[in-house]
Design an enzyme around this catalytic site. Sequence first.
Site, PDB file in Angstrom:
ATOM      1  N   PRO A   1     -58.083   3.379 -59.721  1.00  0.00           N
ATOM      2  CA  PRO A   1     -56.783   2.735 -59.835  1.00  0.00           C
ATOM      3  C   PRO A   1     -56.171   2.302 -58.500  1.00  0.00           C
ATOM      4  O   PRO A   1     -56.266   3.007 -57.497  1.00  0.00           O
ATOM      5  CB  PRO A   1     -55.903   3.821 -60.485  1.00  0.00           C
ATOM      6  CG  PRO A   1     -56.653   5.087 -60.327  1.00  0.00           C
ATOM      7  CD  PRO A   1     -58.098   4.726 -60.268  1.00  0.00           C
TER       8      PRO A   1
ATOM      9  N   ASN B   1     -65.306   5.451 -55.425  1.00  0.00           N
ATOM     10  CA  ASN B   1     -63.986   5.740 -54.902  1.00  0.00           C
ATOM     11  C   ASN B   1     -63.078   5.776 -56.128  1.00  0.00           C
ATOM     12  O   ASN B   1     -62.663   4.724 -56.627  1.00  0.00           O
ATOM     13  CB  ASN B   1     -63.520   4.671 -53.913  1.00  0.00           C
ATOM     14  CG  ASN B   1     -62.150   5.007 -53.332  1.00  0.00           C
ATOM     15  OD1 ASN B   1     -61.474   5.920 -53.800  1.00  0.00           O
ATOM     16  ND2 ASN B   1     -61.743   4.258 -52.318  1.00  0.00           N
TER      17      ASN B   1
ATOM     18  N   HIS C   1     -58.405  13.280 -57.594  1.00  0.00           N
ATOM     19  CA  HIS C   1     -57.693  14.548 -57.451  1.00  0.00           C
ATOM     20  C   HIS C   1     -57.266  15.148 -58.783  1.00  0.00           C
ATOM     21  O   HIS C   1     -56.704  16.234 -58.825  1.00  0.00           O
ATOM     22  CB  HIS C   1     -56.440  14.334 -56.575  1.00  0.00           C
ATOM     23  CG  HIS C   1     -56.700  13.464 -55.381  1.00  0.00           C
ATOM     24  ND1 HIS C   1     -57.577  13.822 -54.386  1.00  0.00           N
ATOM     25  CD2 HIS C   1     -56.244  12.218 -55.042  1.00  0.00           C
ATOM     26  CE1 HIS C   1     -57.626  12.864 -53.470  1.00  0.00           C
ATOM     27  NE2 HIS C   1     -56.826  11.875 -53.858  1.00  0.00           N
TER      28      HIS C   1
ATOM     29  N   ASP D   1     -66.987  15.381 -65.369  1.00  0.00           N
ATOM     30  CA  ASP D   1     -67.925  15.654 -66.470  1.00  0.00           C
ATOM     31  C   ASP D   1     -68.905  14.499 -66.642  1.00  0.00           C
ATOM     32  O   ASP D   1     -70.104  14.715 -66.847  1.00  0.00           O
ATOM     33  CB  ASP D   1     -67.169  15.889 -67.784  1.00  0.00           C
ATOM     34  CG  ASP D   1     -66.527  17.275 -67.850  1.00  0.00           C
ATOM     35  OD1 ASP D   1     -66.895  18.141 -67.038  1.00  0.00           O
ATOM     36  OD2 ASP D   1     -65.645  17.481 -68.715  1.00  0.00           O
TER      37      ASP D   1
ATOM     38  N   HIS E   1     -63.907   7.570 -49.624  1.00  0.00           N
ATOM     39  CA  HIS E   1     -62.459   7.353 -49.510  1.00  0.00           C
ATOM     40  C   HIS E   1     -62.197   6.582 -48.230  1.00  0.00           C
ATOM     41  O   HIS E   1     -62.709   6.952 -47.163  1.00  0.00           O
ATOM     42  CB  HIS E   1     -61.685   8.681 -49.503  1.00  0.00           C
ATOM     43  CG  HIS E   1     -61.835   9.386 -50.796  1.00  0.00           C
ATOM     44  ND1 HIS E   1     -61.237   8.942 -51.947  1.00  0.00           N
ATOM     45  CD2 HIS E   1     -62.595  10.453 -51.138  1.00  0.00           C
ATOM     46  CE1 HIS E   1     -61.601   9.718 -52.938  1.00  0.00           C
ATOM     47  NE2 HIS E   1     -62.433  10.635 -52.482  1.00  0.00           N
ATOM     48  N   ILE E   2     -61.409   5.552 -48.355  1.00  0.00           N
ATOM     49  CA  ILE E   2     -61.108   4.683 -47.215  1.00  0.00           C
ATOM     50  C   ILE E   2     -60.305   5.462 -46.170  1.00  0.00           C
ATOM     51  O   ILE E   2     -60.598   5.416 -44.978  1.00  0.00           O
ATOM     52  CB  ILE E   2     -60.319   3.449 -47.713  1.00  0.00           C
ATOM     53  CG1 ILE E   2     -61.187   2.653 -48.699  1.00  0.00           C
ATOM     54  CG2 ILE E   2     -59.871   2.583 -46.540  1.00  0.00           C
ATOM     55  CD1 ILE E   2     -60.404   1.651 -49.523  1.00  0.00           C
ATOM     56  N   SER E   3     -59.302   6.184 -46.634  1.00  0.00           N
ATOM     57  CA  SER E   3     -58.478   6.987 -45.728  1.00  0.00           C
ATOM     58  C   SER E   3     -59.085   8.388 -45.618  1.00  0.00           C
ATOM     59  O   SER E   3     -59.912   8.786 -46.452  1.00  0.00           O
ATOM     60  CB  SER E   3     -57.044   7.082 -46.266  1.00  0.00           C
ATOM     61  OG  SER E   3     -57.037   7.751 -47.531  1.00  0.00           O
TER      62      SER E   3
ATOM     63  N   ARG F   1     -54.059  13.775 -44.972  1.00  0.00           N
ATOM     64  CA  ARG F   1     -52.897  13.295 -45.715  1.00  0.00           C
ATOM     65  C   ARG F   1     -52.245  14.447 -46.498  1.00  0.00           C
ATOM     66  O   ARG F   1     -52.459  15.608 -46.185  1.00  0.00           O
ATOM     67  CB  ARG F   1     -53.336  12.126 -46.614  1.00  0.00           C
ATOM     68  CG  ARG F   1     -53.887  10.956 -45.793  1.00  0.00           C
ATOM     69  CD  ARG F   1     -54.275   9.786 -46.667  1.00  0.00           C
ATOM     70  NE  ARG F   1     -53.103   9.203 -47.313  1.00  0.00           N
ATOM     71  CZ  ARG F   1     -53.189   8.278 -48.275  1.00  0.00           C
ATOM     72  NH1 ARG F   1     -54.378   7.836 -48.680  1.00  0.00           N
ATOM     73  NH2 ARG F   1     -52.090   7.793 -48.818  1.00  0.00           N
TER      74      ARG F   1
ATOM     75  N   ARG G   1     -53.949  15.606 -51.907  1.00  0.00           N
ATOM     76  CA  ARG G   1     -55.153  14.752 -51.820  1.00  0.00           C
ATOM     77  C   ARG G   1     -56.360  15.529 -51.275  1.00  0.00           C
ATOM     78  O   ARG G   1     -57.442  14.988 -51.145  1.00  0.00           O
ATOM     79  CB  ARG G   1     -54.902  13.552 -50.902  1.00  0.00           C
ATOM     80  CG  ARG G   1     -53.868  12.595 -51.441  1.00  0.00           C
ATOM     81  CD  ARG G   1     -53.759  11.351 -50.564  1.00  0.00           C
ATOM     82  NE  ARG G   1     -52.472  10.733 -50.740  1.00  0.00           N
ATOM     83  CZ  ARG G   1     -52.172   9.855 -51.697  1.00  0.00           C
ATOM     84  NH1 ARG G   1     -53.095   9.464 -52.548  1.00  0.00           N
ATOM     85  NH2 ARG G   1     -50.959   9.346 -51.788  1.00  0.00           N
TER      86      ARG G   1
HETATM   87  O1  CA2 Z   1     -58.496   6.663 -49.333  1.00  0.00           O
HETATM   88  C1  CA2 Z   1     -58.902   6.317 -50.442  1.00  0.00           C
HETATM   89  O2  CA2 Z   1     -59.836   5.540 -50.605  1.00  0.00           O
HETATM   90  C2  CA2 Z   1     -58.187   6.823 -51.699  1.00  0.00           C
HETATM   91  O3  CA2 Z   1     -59.166   7.054 -52.692  1.00  0.00           O
HETATM   92  C3  CA2 Z   1     -57.241   5.729 -52.127  1.00  0.00           C
HETATM   93  C4  CA2 Z   1     -56.368   6.129 -53.309  1.00  0.00           C
HETATM   94  C5  CA2 Z   1     -55.673   7.469 -53.051  1.00  0.00           C
HETATM   95  O4  CA2 Z   1     -54.948   7.852 -54.205  1.00  0.00           O
HETATM   96  C6  CA2 Z   1     -56.666   8.540 -52.686  1.00  0.00           C
HETATM   97  O5  CA2 Z   1     -55.963   9.731 -52.425  1.00  0.00           O
HETATM   98  C7  CA2 Z   1     -57.460   8.131 -51.448  1.00  0.00           C
HETATM   99  C8  CA2 Z   1     -55.292   5.079 -53.540  1.00  0.00           C
HETATM  100  C9  CA2 Z   1     -55.819   3.733 -53.772  1.00  0.00           C
HETATM  101  C10 CA2 Z   1     -54.666   2.814 -53.726  1.00  0.00           C
HETATM  102  O6  CA2 Z   1     -55.040   1.721 -52.953  1.00  0.00           O
HETATM  103  C11 CA2 Z   1     -54.070   0.927 -52.484  1.00  0.00           C
HETATM  104  C12 CA2 Z   1     -54.471  -0.025 -51.606  1.00  0.00           C
HETATM  105  C13 CA2 Z   1     -53.525  -0.883 -51.066  1.00  0.00           C
HETATM  106  C14 CA2 Z   1     -52.203  -0.776 -51.433  1.00  0.00           C
HETATM  107  C15 CA2 Z   1     -51.800   0.193 -52.329  1.00  0.00           C
HETATM  108  C16 CA2 Z   1     -52.751   1.043 -52.858  1.00  0.00           C
END
Ligand code: CA2
Length: 150
Positions: free
Chosen positions: A10, A74, A80, A87, A100-102, A107, A111
């Site tokens: 999402p 991802n 989380h 499953d 994960h990008i970040s 954080r 997370r």
């Molecule tokens: O760091 C990641 O890749 C995450 O999976 C990104 C998720 C976050 O909930 C995870 O904790 C870490 C969020 C994806 C939302 O992506 C956005 C990108 C641009 C603007 C807003 C949201």
Amino acid sequence: MHPVYVLNGPNLNLLGKRQPQIYGHQTLADVERECHELAARLGLQVRFLQSNREYELIDWIHEARDIGSAIIINAGAFTHTSLAILDALNAFEGPVIEVHISNIHKRESFRHHSYVSLRADGVIVGCGTEGYQLALRRVGSLLAAGTDGK
Ligand code: CA2
């Protein structure tokens, strides 16, 4: 050829459009193009997908059970929360790499736990969108070695 499934959860459709300080400037379409380019060089095929719906991600993991060679995932915030995605991944037999990008460990504490990590053979966090390329290279090595990385 059995494709590598690259699954995105999402809000990742917003990549490059919001919060560039956290997720960078590349859009998901940029990441997809780079994955296809690298896959071609590695002799792999990629099925690159994004959904905001948990059930759709689960259905694609099931599809990968039948026709996929590996999964790069991802799962976004479902990482989380989703026992259901864990499953589904546990029913997949090939290599699974979590991206994960970040850096989720730098954080908020909510997370820090990942259900996906309980199944993943490798985890790449905090490398920006380059993490997808790193994951694809790892999948290429694992598939070439005929192992799932366990
Ligand atoms: O760091 C990641 O890749 C995450 O999976 C990104 C998720 C976050 O909930 C995870 O904790 C870490 C969020 C994806 C939302 O992506 C956005 C990108 C641009 C603007 C807003 C949201």
